[in-house]
Design a protein around this motif. Structure first.
Motif, short mmCIF file in Angstrom:
data_model
loop_
_atom_site.label_atom_id
_atom_site.label_comp_id
_atom_site.label_asym_id
_atom_site.label_seq_id
_atom_site.Cartn_x
_atom_site.Cartn_y
_atom_site.Cartn_z
N ARG A 181 0.53 -1.07 0.01
CA ARG A 181 -0.16 0.01 0.00
C ARG A 181 1.02 1.17 -0.01
NH1 ARG A 181 -3.06 -3.42 3.42
NH2 ARG A 181 -2.45 -2.40 5.28
N LYS A 182 2.07 1.34 0.55
CA LYS A 182 3.01 2.40 0.67
C LYS A 182 3.35 2.83 -0.55
CE LYS A 182 7.20 3.62 2.99
NZ LYS A 182 8.38 3.32 4.00
N TYR A 183 3.67 1.74 -1.45
CA TYR A 183 4.31 2.01 -2.71
C TYR A 183 3.35 1.91 -3.94
CZ TYR A 183 8.76 2.23 -0.29
OH TYR A 183 9.72 2.31 0.65
N ASN A 184 1.93 1.28 -3.48
CA ASN A 184 0.96 1.16 -4.52
C ASN A 184 1.62 0.12 -5.39
OD1 ASN A 184 -1.55 1.60 -5.50
ND2 ASN A 184 -0.82 3.33 -6.98
N VAL A 185 2.08 -0.85 -5.17
CA VAL A 185 2.74 -1.72 -6.16
C VAL A 185 2.04 -3.08 -5.98
CG1 VAL A 185 4.79 -3.21 -6.63
CG2 VAL A 185 5.07 -0.91 -6.15
N PRO A 186 1.41 -3.47 -7.03
CA PRO A 186 0.72 -4.88 -7.18
C PRO A 186 1.47 -6.01 -6.56
CG PRO A 186 0.18 -3.61 -9.18
CD PRO A 186 1.29 -2.90 -8.46
N THR A 187 1.24 -6.79 -5.76
CA THR A 187 1.86 -7.63 -5.07
C THR A 187 1.20 -9.11 -5.12
OG1 THR A 187 2.98 -6.08 -3.70
CG2 THR A 187 3.22 -8.21 -2.93
N THR A 188 2.20 -10.25 -5.35
CA THR A 188 1.75 -11.45 -5.18
C THR A 188 2.56 -12.04 -4.10
OG1 THR A 188 1.05 -11.73 -7.36
CG2 THR A 188 1.52 -13.65 -6.11
N TYR A 189 2.05 -12.93 -2.88
CA TYR A 189 2.68 -13.47 -1.86
C TYR A 189 2.74 -14.93 -2.11
CZ TYR A 189 1.69 -9.12 0.16
OH TYR A 189 1.54 -7.71 0.52
N ILE A 190 4.01 -15.54 -1.90
CA ILE A 190 4.33 -17.00 -2.18
C ILE A 190 5.08 -17.50 -0.96
CG2 ILE A 190 4.60 -16.68 -4.64
CD1 ILE A 190 7.46 -16.62 -4.61
N ALA A 191 4.78 -18.81 -0.77
CA ALA A 191 5.38 -19.32 0.53
C ALA A 191 5.32 -20.91 0.31
CB ALA A 191 5.04 -19.02 1.55
N PHE A 192 6.27 -21.71 0.70
CA PHE A 192 6.40 -23.21 1.13
C PHE A 192 5.28 -23.51 2.31
CE2 PHE A 192 10.08 -22.97 -1.70
CZ PHE A 192 9.91 -23.84 -2.54
N ASP A 193 5.52 -22.70 3.17
CA ASP A 193 4.58 -22.91 4.59
C ASP A 193 3.35 -22.38 4.44
OD1 ASP A 193 6.93 -24.26 6.25
OD2 ASP A 193 7.63 -22.63 5.49
N ILE A 194 2.28 -23.08 4.20
CA ILE A 194 0.91 -22.48 4.08
C ILE A 194 0.44 -21.59 5.19
CG2 ILE A 194 -0.34 -24.35 4.72
CD1 ILE A 194 -2.09 -23.96 2.28
N VAL A 195 0.76 -21.93 6.33
CA VAL A 195 0.51 -21.00 7.37
C VAL A 195 0.79 -19.56 7.03
CG1 VAL A 195 2.87 -21.09 8.73
CG2 VAL A 195 0.81 -20.47 9.80
#
Length: 287
Positions: A181-195
């Motif tokens: 939100r601070k930079y107004n950059v579309p973001t996708t989050y990825i992780a091996f650990d689903i938590v």
């Protein structure tokens, strides 16, 4: 206990010990190979049949074929190469700073051994990069922060793909959408650990991907348990490519978005793209 029984136990213990030694040797060889500098090939989809596939090329740890991974120069080079997106790996330091680094220890890239999560930001800033593509061109190169990563994404119009390493920062992931939100950059989050993804979904509706090495049937319901979550798989793992990418197609038939990492072979990209997968994380393929 008769002598034959004793001999049987002795033989079994010998087999177990030999297996443990073999496993240790195998692990040592893997670590040795992982620590070696790698020259990543640079190629382009321009002028090939892939040019019309509407692929979303993502710079893996930045344009790491050109500059040291997860550093500001790597993201500058990614921006200059017009990547659709840039991927980074993040840890939260002992004093609450989010910094970019892939491994749980700093040795491969910096020579010194520090655990980013157990170190303060100031302690990490005492280190400099000793390894990475064209490292000689980047003297006194330091850790990059998540702020600096977002600054580069904002400057060059790249989507941010943020990998949360392990699950030890799971209770702090609520901080991450503040950067988007601070930079107004579309973001996708990825992780091996689903938590990490489950906790993030409580505070953001951003796209997510569950990271896997080889896709298993059980990964499909796991990913579907998190809204707007797909599966991102290792594109160099033959298990994902066999039988005409059967498991990738199964994900897509289940309604999941798919992505792949970290592919540098155009023939592999071609095979994966034929499944409808658009998101290609790469070390060196450009537009």
């Amino acid at each position: 206990m008769d002598s034959n029984w004793k001999k049987g136990i002795g033989a079994a213990l010998g087999i177990v010990a030999a297996a443990a030694v073999a496993k240790g040797i195998e692990r040592a060889i893997w670590i040795h190979n992982y620590m070696q500098p790698t020259d990543y090939p640079v190629s382009t989809i321009k002028g090939t049949d892939l040019e019309d596939k509407d692929l979303k090329l993502i710079a893996h740890r930045g344009f790491r074929a050109i500059a040291p991974e997860n550093t500001v120069p790597a993201y500058v080079k990614a921006g200059e190469a017009h990547y659709w997106g840039a991927e980074c790996d993040i840890y939260r330091t002992a004093d609450g700073m989010w910094v970019l680094h892939h491994d749980p220890y700093t040795y491969r890239m910096m020579g010194d051994i520090k655990n980013p999560e157990k170190s303060t930001y100031d302690e990490l800033m005492q280190l400099t990069y000793k390894s990475g593509s064209n490292i000689k061109d980047y003297p006194n190169l330091k850790f990059a922060t998540l702020d600096e990563f977002y600054e580069m994404c904002e400057k060059y119009g790249m989507q941010a793909i943020v990998e949360i390493k392990y699950d030890r920062s799971a209770s702090y992931v609520y901080e991450l959408p503040l950067y988007a939100r601070k930079y107004n950059v579309p973001t996708t989050y990825i992780a091996f650990d689903i938590v990490n993804l489950v906790n993030l979904r409580k505070v953001t509706d951003a796209p997510m991907f569950l990271l896997v090495y080889d896709i298993k049937k059980s990964d499909i319901p796991k990913a579907k348990s998190v809204e707007n979550c797909g599966i991102s798989f290792d594109g160099n793992d033959e298990r994902n490519l066999k039988d005409d990418c059967k498991m990738v197609r199964m994900c897509r038939e289940a309604g999941l978005e798919t992505a792949t990492w970290a592919v540098d072979d155009l023939d592999i990209v071609r095979k994966i793209a034929d499944t409808g997968t658009k998101f290609i994380t790469t070390n060196g393929i450009t537009y």
